[in-house]
Write an enzyme that holds these catalytic residues in place. Structure first.
Site, PDB file in Angstrom:
ATOM      1  CG  HIS A 154      53.938  26.797  53.076  1.00 11.77           C
ATOM      2  ND1 HIS A 154      55.103  27.474  52.848  1.00 11.77           N
ATOM      3  CD2 HIS A 154      52.985  27.491  52.433  1.00 11.77           C
ATOM      4  CE1 HIS A 154      54.867  28.538  52.109  1.00 11.77           C
ATOM      5  NE2 HIS A 154      53.577  28.580  51.848  1.00 11.77           N
ATOM      6  CG  ASP A 207      46.716  29.081  49.152  1.00  6.27           C
ATOM      7  OD1 ASP A 207      46.363  30.058  49.841  1.00  6.27           O
ATOM      8  OD2 ASP A 207      47.887  28.917  48.786  1.00  6.27           O
TER       9      ASP A 207
HETATM   10  P1  NAD Z   1      60.581  34.952  42.889  1.00  2.76           P
HETATM   11  O1  NAD Z   1      60.395  35.517  41.523  1.00  2.76           O
HETATM   12  O2  NAD Z   1      60.812  35.864  44.042  1.00  2.76           O
HETATM   13  O3  NAD Z   1      61.828  33.943  42.880  1.00  2.76           O
HETATM   14  C1  NAD Z   1      61.973  32.974  41.913  1.00  2.76           C
HETATM   15  C2  NAD Z   1      63.430  32.864  41.488  1.00  2.76           C
HETATM   16  O4  NAD Z   1      63.464  32.036  40.318  1.00  2.76           O
HETATM   17  C3  NAD Z   1      64.100  34.199  41.070  1.00  2.76           C
HETATM   18  O5  NAD Z   1      65.265  34.410  41.833  1.00  2.76           O
HETATM   19  C4  NAD Z   1      64.406  34.020  39.607  1.00  2.76           C
HETATM   20  O6  NAD Z   1      65.588  34.665  39.184  1.00  2.76           O
HETATM   21  C5  NAD Z   1      64.522  32.508  39.505  1.00  2.76           C
HETATM   22  N1  NAD Z   1      64.402  32.008  38.140  1.00  2.76           N
HETATM   23  C6  NAD Z   1      63.594  32.441  37.142  1.00  2.76           C
HETATM   24  N2  NAD Z   1      63.825  31.723  36.019  1.00  2.76           N
HETATM   25  C7  NAD Z   1      64.781  30.817  36.334  1.00  2.76           C
HETATM   26  C8  NAD Z   1      65.458  29.804  35.606  1.00  2.76           C
HETATM   27  N3  NAD Z   1      65.172  29.565  34.311  1.00  2.76           N
HETATM   28  N4  NAD Z   1      66.383  29.058  36.241  1.00  2.76           N
HETATM   29  C9  NAD Z   1      66.673  29.290  37.531  1.00  2.76           C
HETATM   30  N5  NAD Z   1      66.090  30.235  38.273  1.00  2.76           N
HETATM   31  C10 NAD Z   1      65.157  30.994  37.681  1.00  2.76           C
HETATM   32  O7  NAD Z   1      59.348  33.990  43.134  1.00  2.76           O
HETATM   33  P2  NAD Z   1      58.774  33.473  44.536  1.00  2.76           P
HETATM   34  O8  NAD Z   1      57.778  34.432  45.037  1.00  2.76           O
HETATM   35  O9  NAD Z   1      59.894  33.061  45.426  1.00  2.76           O
HETATM   36  O10 NAD Z   1      57.978  32.168  44.039  1.00  2.76           O
HETATM   37  C11 NAD Z   1      58.659  31.092  43.415  1.00  2.76           C
HETATM   38  C12 NAD Z   1      57.688  29.949  43.134  1.00  2.76           C
HETATM   39  O11 NAD Z   1      57.376  29.262  44.362  1.00  2.76           O
HETATM   40  C13 NAD Z   1      56.325  30.389  42.576  1.00  2.76           C
HETATM   41  O12 NAD Z   1      55.907  29.451  41.602  1.00  2.76           O
HETATM   42  C14 NAD Z   1      55.410  30.376  43.776  1.00  2.76           C
HETATM   43  O13 NAD Z   1      54.072  30.221  43.423  1.00  2.76           O
HETATM   44  C15 NAD Z   1      55.954  29.169  44.495  1.00  2.76           C
HETATM   45  N6  NAD Z   1      55.598  29.058  45.930  1.00  2.76           N
HETATM   46  C16 NAD Z   1      55.293  27.824  46.392  1.00  2.76           C
HETATM   47  C17 NAD Z   1      54.960  27.639  47.719  1.00  2.76           C
HETATM   48  C18 NAD Z   1      54.640  26.248  48.209  1.00  2.76           C
HETATM   49  O14 NAD Z   1      54.371  26.063  49.394  1.00  2.76           O
HETATM   50  N7  NAD Z   1      54.652  25.227  47.339  1.00  2.76           N
HETATM   51  C19 NAD Z   1      54.943  28.730  48.583  1.00  2.76           C
HETATM   52  C20 NAD Z   1      55.297  29.998  48.097  1.00  2.76           C
HETATM   53  C21 NAD Z   1      55.651  30.143  46.762  1.00  2.76           C
END
Ligand code: NAD
Length: 458
Positions: free
Chosen positions: A175, A260
């Site tokens: 985003h 970013d």
């Molecule tokens: P978070 O740790 O709060 O949530 C991630 C979830 O993944 C957790 O609930 C965890 O239990 C789960 N998880 C871990 N291992 C797993 C597995 N093997 N199978 C299934 N689920 C599993 O993390 P977050 O802050 O929500 O970030 C998640 C990802 O999204 C990060 O890589 C972050 O950088 C990315 N992100 C991307 C954007 C974007 O715009 N592309 C924006 C924000 C965050």
């Protein structure tokens, strides 16, 4: 009525999942669909599932939900799979950083020129990268026609890796392009009347076209820089879209950095905390400083409390936080709706550079550009004007190379590549320093050790 299955992997991230669920509820064409929420954390999964069911009921949406801890079960039969999981969680990223800092690598070894975002780890994040491939291979096997929507980071390395190593239909989502909205708001321009394009890689994105009522709008931005930028102050560590860094990068590269990208400059803006404060503003010095990152860590902890609060909240509060009539700004569900409903929708997506939208970059590298999506597929826009050569050679090339080094080390399980990567890092003062940090990672990070122990070359 679409009647499809949408799988969300890593669904325990409550705010993100509810943003997606809210968007699904808002799309009439998606009614009748099954949303499969998958996570390995039962408590988080239960909480998000309950919230999603409650929200959907409160807004009168016709959706079915399932929750599962079984990856195969969630992917099987899905038409769309969103991967937002963070394997090993935020604490793993902090542990990695700590090992790096202990060995003389300020902000950790994953912090590299043109990739300074503190949770976009590309060198040590072996568990995450292996999971990306695991999900992609399962999609290929269990749901071969499904689209895999990659949201989890690192999106640039992840999408390119999946594209090269599997047959999954992979797209990257971020985003960060909303930085354009922020610029237009600050300049007092109506975003609806702007004609704009962005191009580059994920987190390395540049405002190529910026035109207002048919006229180049860069002079309006230049005017703001001359007259108003001196009054700019950050509202929080992440508020950097119009910071001195962004302006300095614009002056050198010739186009404005978006999202970013501003955090992803050269070492010039990141040598130490004092330098960061100069460029990103007082008191934090941006998101990727010790203070800025502590602020963020606090927010991450707060999110867990928010989830607990949401779970206890009344429906009215839930609807207040996720208003039924306002789209979240995430692009995943608009993409799904565009494909299923044949509704032409402009999105900023990460796709392979097949039409050479980013010059000099190979076809099998993922780029981020505007596309139009409909039921026939993804139609990339022609980028006009193109990215300046100076920007491509001085910014995108070195970032691209580092992506290739990182995924090569990972695929070949070759610690020699990682060590050589670090030898070329300006923070490295000796070969012993490199050996010490790799030893620390091997001893303290089981995933990293598991990945590299078998076929390490040197
Ligand atoms: P978070 O740790 O709060 O949530 C991630 C979830 O993944 C957790 O609930 C965890 O239990 C789960 N998880 C871990 N291992 C797993 C597995 N093997 N199978 C299934 N689920 C599993 O993390 P977050 O802050 O929500 O970030 C998640 C990802 O999204 C990060 O890589 C972050 O950088 C990315 N992100 C991307 C954007 C974007 O715009 N592309 C924006 C924000 C965050």
């Amino acid at each position: 009525m679409a009647n499809v299955k949408i799988s969300i992997i890593g669904a325990g991230s409550a705010i993100f999942s509810l943003r997606l669920v809210g968007d699904i509820c808002r799309m009439e064409g998606l009614s009748g669909s099954l949303v499969s929420l998958m996570d390995i954390d039962k408590e988080r999964l239960d909480a998000v599932h309950a919230l999603a069911v409650r929200y959907s009921k409160a807004v009168g949406a016709d959706l079915k939900f399932e929750k599962t801890m079984d990856l195969d079960a969630s992917i099987e039969g899905a038409s769309f799979v969103v991967n937002t999981a963070l394997v090993n969680g935020h604490s793993y990223l902090e542990k990695t950083r700590e090992i790096g800092e202990r060995n003389g690598y300020y902000r950790g070894i994953d912090t590299q020129e043109f990739n300074m975002v503190s949770d976009y780890h590309t060198l040590t994040n072996t568990g995450q990268l292996n999971f990306f491939l695991d999900v992609a291979r399962k999609v290929e096997k269990l749901s071969s026609n499904a689209w895999l929507l990659q949201a989890a980071n690192p999106v640039f390395e992840g999408t390119t890796l999946i594209y090269r190593e599997t047959g999954a239909k992979i797209l990257g989502f971020c985003h960060g392009f909303h930085g354009v909205d922020e610029i237009s708001k600050e300049l007092g321009l109506n975003i609806g009347e702007l004609d704009w394009q962005v191009a580059g890689f994920n987190h390395n994105l540049w405002l190529t076209k910026f035109s207002y009522n048919g006229k180049d709008a860069y002079p309006i931005l230049n005017n703001w820089i001359d007259e108003k930028s001196k009054y700019w102050k950050p509202k929080d560590p992440f508020n950097d879209q119009l910071s001195p860094v962004a302006i300095d990068m614009y002056k050198f590269y010739g186009r404005f950095p978006i999202g970013d990208t501003v955090r992803n400059g050269s070492w010039k803006y990141h040598y130490n905390e004092e330098v960061k404060r100069k460029w990103f503003g007082q008191p934090w010095g941006g998101a990727d400083s010790k203070e800025g990152w502590a602020w963020y860590q606090n927010k991450v902890r707060q999110t867990t409390l928010d989830t607990e609060k949401l779970a206890k909240s009344k429906d009215a509060d839930l609807l207040k936080q996720f208003p039924p009539d306002i789209m979240s700004g995430e692009q995943h569900i608009p993409f799904i709706n565009a494909v299923l409903e044949n509704k032409k929708t402009r999105l900023i997506l990460n796709i392979p550079n097949k039409n050479n939208a980013v010059p000099y970059i190979p076809e099998n590298v993922f780029i981020e550009i505007p596309v139009v999506v409909d039921s026939k597929g993804i139609h990339p826009e022609k980028i006009e004007p193109s990215l300046p050569e100076k920007l491509v050679f001085m910014y995108l090339f070195p970032r691209w190379l580092r992506m290739e080094w990182a995924i090569n080390a990972f695929i070949k399980r070759d610690l020699g590549i990682l060590k050589e990567f670090l030898i070329r890092d300006p923070r490295t003062k000796s070969e012993e320093q490199v050996e010490a940090v790799i030893k620390g990672l091997m001893e303290e990070l089981p995933d990293f050790k598991f990945h590299y122990k078998s076929i390490s070359k040197r």
